[in-house]
Design a protein around this motif. Structure first.
Motif, short mmCIF file in Angstrom:
data_model
loop_
_atom_site.label_atom_id
_atom_site.label_comp_id
_atom_site.label_asym_id
_atom_site.label_seq_id
_atom_site.Cartn_x
_atom_site.Cartn_y
_atom_site.Cartn_z
N LEU A 283 33.11 46.58 25.97
CA LEU A 283 32.10 45.92 26.81
C LEU A 283 32.62 45.65 28.22
O LEU A 283 32.21 44.69 28.86
CB LEU A 283 31.67 44.60 26.16
CG LEU A 283 31.07 44.70 24.77
CD1 LEU A 283 30.84 43.30 24.18
CD2 LEU A 283 29.76 45.46 24.80
N ASP A 284 33.49 46.50 28.73
CA ASP A 284 34.22 46.22 29.95
C ASP A 284 33.37 46.01 31.20
O ASP A 284 33.84 45.42 32.16
CB ASP A 284 35.30 47.27 30.20
CG ASP A 284 34.76 48.68 30.29
OD1 ASP A 284 33.75 48.97 29.64
OD2 ASP A 284 35.35 49.49 31.00
N THR A 285 32.14 46.43 31.21
CA THR A 285 31.29 46.19 32.38
C THR A 285 30.32 45.03 32.16
O THR A 285 29.47 44.78 33.02
CB THR A 285 30.50 47.46 32.76
OG1 THR A 285 29.66 47.83 31.65
CG2 THR A 285 31.42 48.61 33.11
N SER A 286 30.46 44.33 31.06
CA SER A 286 29.53 43.25 30.72
C SER A 286 29.93 41.89 31.27
O SER A 286 29.12 40.97 31.27
CB SER A 286 29.38 43.16 29.20
OG SER A 286 28.87 44.37 28.69
N THR B 180 30.28 37.53 28.42
CA THR B 180 29.83 38.36 27.30
C THR B 180 31.00 38.80 26.42
O THR B 180 30.93 38.71 25.19
CB THR B 180 29.09 39.62 27.81
OG1 THR B 180 27.95 39.18 28.56
CG2 THR B 180 28.65 40.52 26.68
N VAL B 181 32.08 39.24 27.04
CA VAL B 181 33.23 39.75 26.29
C VAL B 181 34.00 38.62 25.62
O VAL B 181 34.41 38.73 24.46
CB VAL B 181 34.16 40.57 27.21
CG1 VAL B 181 35.39 41.05 26.47
CG2 VAL B 181 33.40 41.76 27.80
#
Length: 141
Positions: free
Chosen positions: A123-126, A130-131
């Motif tokens: 989920l690196d762009t979240s 979120t992560v």
């Protein structure tokens, strides 16, 4: 260099710690870089423990950070080689970690996990909340 750019070029990153385990390989995070920080322990979805830090940072204190950068992710299990980015990096005493640094946020988060499933690296762009859900205070200056 922006964090996202460094993620695309394995070998262009360096681990940094508040108290480096190996000072010749690791950089030192300067005192005051973490402006507000929350430490939490938890039990992951498989019943294994994890620890995490969430909060605000002062990106201007580290010369390699661009304060306008929206950020990116470092972790122990991802990257092109699946050996992490930086390659071979880790969280001492844990099997895996996931970390996001968002200079423009300005916030950062890290979770160290016994079971890699509790450190989601997909989920690196979240973004941090979120992560790694946690306390992010009001990170605006």
């Amino acid at each position: 260099m922006d964090i996202g750019t460094s993620e695309e070029s394995p070998g262009n990153t360096q681990t940094m710690c508040t108290y480096p385990y190996n000072a010749t390989l690791q950089g030192t995070i300067p005192p005051g870089f973490f402006r507000s920080i929350s430490f939490a322990k938890g039990i992951g979805i498989t019943g294994q423990p994890y620890v995490q830090l969430t909060g605000c940072v002062v990106p201007q204190m580290v010369d390699r950070l661009n304060p306008a950068d929206s950020g990116g992710q470092y972790d122990s299990n991802g990257g092109v080689t699946l050996q992490g980015n930086p390659i071979g990096s880790g969280c001492l005493g844990y099997a895996s970690y996931v970390q996001l640094i968002e200079p423009a946020g300005p916030r950062a988060c890290i979770r160290c996990c016994i079971d890699p499933v509790d450190c989601n690296v997909t989920l690196d762009t979240s973004g941090c909340p979120t992560v790694i859900p946690g306390n992010y205070f009001d990170c605006a200056y």
